[in-house]
Design a protein around this motif. Structure first.
Motif, short mmCIF file in Angstrom:
data_model
loop_
_atom_site.label_atom_id
_atom_site.label_comp_id
_atom_site.label_asym_id
_atom_site.label_seq_id
_atom_site.Cartn_x
_atom_site.Cartn_y
_atom_site.Cartn_z
N GLU A 25 3.58 -5.20 -7.61
CA GLU A 25 3.33 -5.73 -8.95
C GLU A 25 1.91 -5.52 -9.46
N ALA A 26 0.98 -5.23 -8.56
CA ALA A 26 -0.40 -4.97 -9.01
C ALA A 26 -0.42 -3.62 -9.73
N TYR A 27 -1.04 -3.58 -10.92
CA TYR A 27 -1.00 -2.32 -11.68
C TYR A 27 -1.81 -1.22 -10.99
N ASN A 28 -2.73 -1.60 -10.07
CA ASN A 28 -3.48 -0.59 -9.33
C ASN A 28 -2.93 -0.41 -7.90
N GLY A 29 -1.69 -0.84 -7.69
CA GLY A 29 -1.08 -0.75 -6.36
C GLY A 29 -1.07 0.66 -5.80
N LYS A 30 -0.65 1.62 -6.62
CA LYS A 30 -0.58 3.01 -6.17
C LYS A 30 -1.98 3.57 -5.88
N GLU A 31 -2.93 3.13 -6.67
CA GLU A 31 -4.32 3.55 -6.46
C GLU A 31 -4.84 3.02 -5.12
N THR B 273 -1.98 -13.29 -10.26
CA THR B 273 -2.79 -14.04 -11.23
C THR B 273 -3.56 -13.13 -12.19
N VAL B 274 -4.19 -12.06 -11.65
CA VAL B 274 -4.95 -11.16 -12.53
C VAL B 274 -4.31 -9.79 -12.67
N GLY B 275 -3.27 -9.53 -11.88
CA GLY B 275 -2.50 -8.30 -12.04
C GLY B 275 -3.03 -7.08 -11.31
N GLU B 276 -4.13 -7.24 -10.57
CA GLU B 276 -4.68 -6.10 -9.83
C GLU B 276 -5.30 -6.59 -8.52
N ILE B 277 -5.40 -5.68 -7.54
CA ILE B 277 -6.07 -5.99 -6.29
C ILE B 277 -7.57 -5.79 -6.52
N THR B 278 -8.39 -6.80 -6.19
CA THR B 278 -9.83 -6.73 -6.44
C THR B 278 -10.52 -5.75 -5.49
N MET C 56 5.16 2.92 10.78
CA MET C 56 5.44 2.90 9.34
C MET C 56 4.76 1.68 8.74
N ALA C 57 4.12 1.87 7.59
CA ALA C 57 3.47 0.76 6.88
C ALA C 57 4.19 0.53 5.57
N CYS C 58 4.63 -0.70 5.36
CA CYS C 58 5.35 -1.06 4.14
C CYS C 58 4.62 -2.17 3.40
N ALA C 59 4.48 -2.01 2.10
CA ALA C 59 3.89 -3.03 1.24
C ALA C 59 4.97 -3.63 0.36
N THR C 60 4.90 -4.94 0.16
CA THR C 60 5.96 -5.63 -0.59
C THR C 60 5.45 -6.09 -1.97
N SER C 61 5.81 -7.28 -2.39
CA SER C 61 5.68 -7.65 -3.80
C SER C 61 4.26 -7.61 -4.38
N ALA C 62 3.22 -7.90 -3.59
CA ALA C 62 1.87 -7.91 -4.15
C ALA C 62 1.46 -6.52 -4.64
N ARG D 23 -2.47 -10.41 12.98
CA ARG D 23 -2.28 -10.89 11.61
C ARG D 23 -3.64 -11.12 10.98
N VAL D 24 -3.83 -10.61 9.76
CA VAL D 24 -5.08 -10.86 9.04
C VAL D 24 -4.75 -11.49 7.68
N PRO D 25 -5.42 -12.61 7.35
CA PRO D 25 -5.06 -13.37 6.15
C PRO D 25 -5.70 -12.86 4.87
N ILE D 26 -5.29 -11.66 4.43
CA ILE D 26 -5.76 -11.14 3.14
C ILE D 26 -4.70 -11.48 2.10
N ARG D 27 -4.98 -12.44 1.27
CA ARG D 27 -3.97 -12.94 0.32
C ARG D 27 -3.94 -12.09 -0.94
N LEU D 28 -3.25 -10.95 -0.83
CA LEU D 28 -3.17 -10.00 -1.95
C LEU D 28 -2.43 -10.59 -3.14
N GLY D 29 -1.48 -11.48 -2.86
CA GLY D 29 -0.70 -12.07 -3.94
C GLY D 29 -1.55 -12.87 -4.90
N GLN D 30 -2.64 -13.46 -4.39
CA GLN D 30 -3.53 -14.23 -5.26
C GLN D 30 -4.12 -13.33 -6.34
N ASP D 31 -4.40 -12.08 -5.96
CA ASP D 31 -4.87 -11.09 -6.94
C ASP D 31 -3.73 -10.63 -7.85
#
Length: 296
Positions: A93-99, A52-57, A84-90, A41-49
């Motif tokens: 919802e991030a506008y650069n998620g696909k990027e 709050t700001v709408g994108e992953i930094t 298989m790797a699955c990404a959830t809500s962060a 487990r690695v604590p990368i808090r993607l939801g904080q990005d």
């Protein structure tokens, strides 16, 4: 004669990222067994990005790439044959998620699928709970994440209905969950559990697992509403620093554990449940089993 396969699941959540490597043990005439070989487990808090700001930094994209490279090496060492790797809500919802997904594919050679709340709930619900689901009982399965919570209702050993709501620990920490959302969850739970007697909760997620460990209870024994409520009061009485120094909580657990408790307690109150079972399962376990049984 037994046959052992190794599958892996990567759960890219709003509060942390996890790699589960599982042993799948096949033996003629016996039910297939699944056991944990490794969990990182690695604590990368993607939801904080994302929330709050709408994108992953850029910083967190770099951290994700490093984590995925490490996960890839761990899977290689374990000789994982399928993952298989699955990404959830962060990332959803991030506008650069696909990027971000494209960058990780290019730099770490890990393919990520961004799944919606409905699919997330279905994968979690597909986790084998038959040893816990007694046919004469009714259960509300609650999986609390950083960005969303999945609710699934089981009766007679079968899933009746499930739904995902945008309420999670990271959202709550950032005061991003309005009363309307709470009312929607209350209404959904009450409407779907009113015809069932003696509903019991099943909880999954890192926070409820930690609370179960802190309780000292034996596996397969439930936690009571009274116990969880007392823990909620006790944890609220301590500062963030005290929860780390006195209770030994990880820094990325010491803040989210309180909003997680709030979700579980409300679910128990609205469903009339007096106890919650904690089988230590979640999205990663569901991914492994869904891959094995050809559901995804």
């Amino acid at each position: 004669m037994i046959k052992i396969k190794k599958y892996a699941a990567i759960d890219i959540g709003s509060n942390a990222m996890r790699l589960l490597v599982a042993n799948i043990i096949e033996e003629n005439g016996k039910e297939t067994q699944f056991s944990k070989s490794s969990l990182v487990r690695v604590p990368i808090r993607l939801g904080q990005d994302a929330f709050t700001v709408g994108e992953i930094t850029e910083e967190n994209i770099d951290r994700m790439v490093d984590a995925m490279r490490a996960f890839k090496l761990i899977m290689k060492v374990h000789k994982v044959e399928k993952y298989m790797a699955c990404a959830t809500s962060a990332l959803r919802e991030a506008y650069n998620g696909k990027e971000v997904v494209e960058i990780i594919k290019k730099k770490a050679d890990v393919k990520i699928e961004i799944i919606d709340g409905k699919k997330e709930a279905a994968i979690i619900a597909s986790t084998d709970l038959h040893y816990l689901l007694k046919t004469e009982h009714n259960y509300l399965y609650v999986d609390v994440g950083g960005g969303s919570t999945e609710f699934s209702l089981f009766s007679d050993g079968k899933m009746i209905i499930s739904k995902s709501f945008k309420v999670g620990t990271v959202r709550l920490l950032n005061n991003m969950v309005g009363e309307i959302v709470w009312h929607e969850i209350e209404k959904w739970i009450k409407q779907n559990t009113e015809e069932f007697d003696n509903v019991t909760l099943i909880g999954s997620g890192g926070n409820i697992n930690k609370l179960f460990k802190m309780s000292g209870k034996q596996n397969e024994k439930p936690l009571s509403y009274i116990y969880l409520n007392a823990q909620y009061t006790n944890l609220n009485a301590l500062s963030y620093e005290q929860r780390i120094s006195e209770l030994g909580l990880n820094p990325d657990r010491a803040d989210v554990i309180i909003p997680a408790l709030r979700i579980y307690l409300n679910a128990m109150k609205w469903s009339g449940a007096r106890n919650i079972y904690v089988p230590k399962i979640g999205l990663a376990d569901g991914i492994v089993k869904a891959m094995y049984y050809g559901k995804i």
